[in-house]
Write a protein that holds these residues in place. Structure first.
Motif, mmCIF file in Angstrom:
data_model
loop_
_atom_site.group_PDB
_atom_site.id
_atom_site.type_symbol
_atom_site.label_atom_id
_atom_site.label_comp_id
_atom_site.label_asym_id
_atom_site.label_seq_id
_atom_site.Cartn_x
_atom_site.Cartn_y
_atom_site.Cartn_z
ATOM 1 N N TRP A 298 -26.699 -34.658 -53.258
ATOM 2 C CA TRP A 298 -26.933 -34.907 -54.684
ATOM 3 C C TRP A 298 -26.831 -33.600 -55.476
ATOM 4 N N ASN A 299 -27.407 -32.546 -54.937
ATOM 5 C CA ASN A 299 -27.342 -31.241 -55.578
ATOM 6 C C ASN A 299 -25.891 -30.770 -55.694
ATOM 7 N N ALA A 300 -25.112 -30.985 -54.657
ATOM 8 C CA ALA A 300 -23.698 -30.604 -54.682
ATOM 9 C C ALA A 300 -22.934 -31.398 -55.731
ATOM 10 N N ALA A 301 -23.339 -32.648 -55.949
ATOM 11 C CA ALA A 301 -22.696 -33.476 -56.971
ATOM 12 C C ALA A 301 -22.921 -32.895 -58.362
ATOM 13 N N ILE A 302 -24.135 -32.431 -58.623
ATOM 14 C CA ILE A 302 -24.440 -31.831 -59.924
ATOM 15 C C ILE A 302 -23.584 -30.582 -60.145
ATOM 16 N N VAL A 303 -23.464 -29.766 -59.094
ATOM 17 C CA VAL A 303 -22.635 -28.566 -59.191
ATOM 18 C C VAL A 303 -21.179 -28.946 -59.461
ATOM 19 N N ALA A 304 -20.698 -29.995 -58.800
ATOM 20 C CA ALA A 304 -19.312 -30.445 -59.000
ATOM 21 C C ALA A 304 -19.089 -30.925 -60.430
ATOM 22 N N VAL A 305 -20.062 -31.655 -60.993
ATOM 23 C CA VAL A 305 -19.948 -32.110 -62.386
ATOM 24 C C VAL A 305 -19.834 -30.918 -63.317
ATOM 25 N N GLU A 306 -20.691 -29.920 -63.111
ATOM 26 C CA GLU A 306 -20.683 -28.737 -63.971
ATOM 27 C C GLU A 306 -19.404 -27.921 -63.793
ATOM 28 N N SER A 307 -18.776 -28.057 -62.633
ATOM 29 C CA SER A 307 -17.536 -27.327 -62.365
ATOM 30 C C SER A 307 -16.298 -28.096 -62.798
ATOM 31 N N GLY A 308 -16.503 -29.305 -63.345
ATOM 32 C CA GLY A 308 -15.380 -30.126 -63.769
ATOM 33 C C GLY A 308 -14.653 -30.809 -62.630
ATOM 34 N N GLN A 309 -15.278 -30.881 -61.462
ATOM 35 C CA GLN A 309 -14.675 -31.526 -60.291
ATOM 36 C C GLN A 309 -15.208 -32.951 -60.172
ATOM 37 N N ASP A 310 -14.693 -33.829 -61.053
ATOM 38 C CA ASP A 310 -15.250 -35.171 -61.184
ATOM 39 C C ASP A 310 -15.169 -35.981 -59.897
ATOM 40 N N GLU A 311 -14.028 -35.995 -59.253
ATOM 41 C CA GLU A 311 -13.874 -36.797 -58.041
ATOM 42 C C GLU A 311 -14.755 -36.280 -56.915
#
Length: 430
Positions: free
Chosen positions: A240-253
């Motif tokens: 879940w934490n990695a998902a938040i980082v991905a959202v902030e990085s613009g890595q939607d998929e």
């Protein structure tokens, strides 16, 4: 007075109440001089001797050791269990009251471990009630209490809560420091579920202060640690934490893949309340990265709303789900339903953190603006702005100011809109 002195004093007091001399209490198993040494605190009785003396004095062993009777011990344990149950059921004010009442009772004085449990419970309940300053004071008190050292698991749990409280209050340097004191040591302890949770708090603090590079790097380390542990809790929180980082990085998929992985693990191993909370967060992520599929996420959130209502979820969990539903309704061009959702949320805002109050008021103002109720929308936006002024300066605060500026522009409040834009820029250092 030491614990040894107190035990001796209790033996002496009860002996006198029973009308016994030291020799009578000692005979035939012990010597009267040995009993005298125990009563004066010069000798520490073995567990077997203590049990013998309790039997001879016709009192409970728990009283001699801790100064409470067996009945009092049962009552204390019952109140602790009730407070924990209230906390689990989302009745945070009730839990806070129960823990505070227990700590005000002198019965805990001789029970250092149970007292520590109550203090930790009170800290979590205080945080859940929105009193971050109070929670931070209690958590720091636990860390500084050298008379009752914490076991490693409790030490980490307190650090997790303290880092989270500092971050929510906007003290990002303190939030980072608390976590790094444990995780950045040259001799870091072996990874555990608790340390993975602390690692996710550190990543969140890095994100809040805009350090995306360090957040990415440490998030990858936390995920690797969770995979090595291979426990459901560590895998869920790390993904879940990695998902938040991905959202902030613009890595939607990548964000969607991480969240779906976390939901799958939680579905297999987790309790219903945590699963409902994670599904709600899942819908929030999908709503952010795939707003064109709002109808699908609405169905997900409606199901989550029912699950939360039927579980022991906290009021805050239910409010966040309702706010996500309101956003969906706005995307689906149904401001009436969004307004209904937000009116119910705003009726429950008392005692909630300022940042959450601000978010809710601004969203309610946005829904009212969509209905053309300009004056009411302006009032809610003003209330939201007042809450933002008392909130910590984070990227979330910046986003809230930006949303407020856009809605104020729509309700023909140009001066206030410009001010909100400036505040949003100030929050990110511009």
């Amino acid at each position: 007075m030491t614990g040894q002195d107190l035990v001796g004093q209790r033996i002496k007091t009860v002996r006198r109440q029973r009308g016994l001399s030291q020799a009578q209490l000692a005979h035939p198993e012990l010597s009267d001089s040995y009993v005298s040494l125990i009563e004066s605190g010069k000798r520490t009785p073995t567990p077997a001797v203590l049990e013998l003396l309790a039997d001879k004095l016709d009192c409970s062993l728990t009283y001699l050791i801790n100064g409470v009777t067996a009945e009092q011990m049962k009552e204390i344990e019952l109140v602790l269990s009730y407070a924990q149950l209230a906390m689990n059921n989302g009745e945070v004010s009730e839990a806070r009251t129960r823990y505070a009442e227990l700590l005000a009772d002198s019965g805990l004085a001789g029970l250092p471990q149970l007292k520590q449990d109550a203090e930790y419970g009170l800290a979590l309940a205080t945080e859940a009630c929105g009193d971050l300053d109070g929670a931070i004071a209690l958590l720091n008190g636990l860390r500084q209490n050298e008379s009752t050292p914490m076991v490693p698991e409790r030490h980490v749990a307190v650090a997790v809560a303290l880092s989270r409280c500092y971050r929510e209050r906007g003290d990002l340097s303190e939030a980072v420091s608390v976590a790094e004191q444990i995780l950045s040591k040259a001799t870091r302890p072996a990874w555990t579920d608790g340390l993975v949770r602390l690692g996710t708090q550190l990543v969140a603090a890095y994100l809040d202060r805009g350090d995306l590079l360090r957040a990415r790097q440490f998030s990858a380390e936390v995920v690797a640690a969770a995979e090595l542990l291979n426990t459901p809790l560590s895998l869920v929180v790390a993904r879940w934490n990695a998902a938040i980082v991905a959202v902030e990085s613009g890595q939607d998929e990548a964000a969607i893949a991480q969240v779906e992985w976390a939901v799958a693990i939680q579905s297999e191993y987790g309790d219903p309340r945590r699963l409902a909370r994670l599904r709600s967060a899942y819908a929030e992520v999908l709503l952010a990265v795939r707003p064109m599929e709002a109808g699908t996420w609405r169905d997900v959130l409606l199901k989550v709303d029912t699950e939360l209502a039927e579980s022991s979820a906290s009021t805050m969990d239910k409010m966040r789900c309702a706010m996500s539903l309101a956003r969906v309704e706005l995307l689906l061009n149904k401001p009436e339903k969004a307004t209904e959702q937000m009116k119910a949320v705003c009726d429950m805002l008392e005692g909630m953190p300022q940042a959450m109050q601000a978010e809710a008021r601004i969203l309610y103002g946005q829904a009212l603006a969509e209905l053309g109720r300009q004056e009411q929308a302006s009032d809610e936006l003003l209330a939201g702005a007042r809450c933002l002024e008392q909130s910590p300066t984070t990227r979330y605060t910046a986003h809230a100011w930006l949303t407020a500026a856009q809605v104020l522009e729509r309700v023909d409040e140009p001066a206030r809109s410009v001010d909100a834009y400036k505040r949003a820029l100030a929050c990110v250092g511009l």
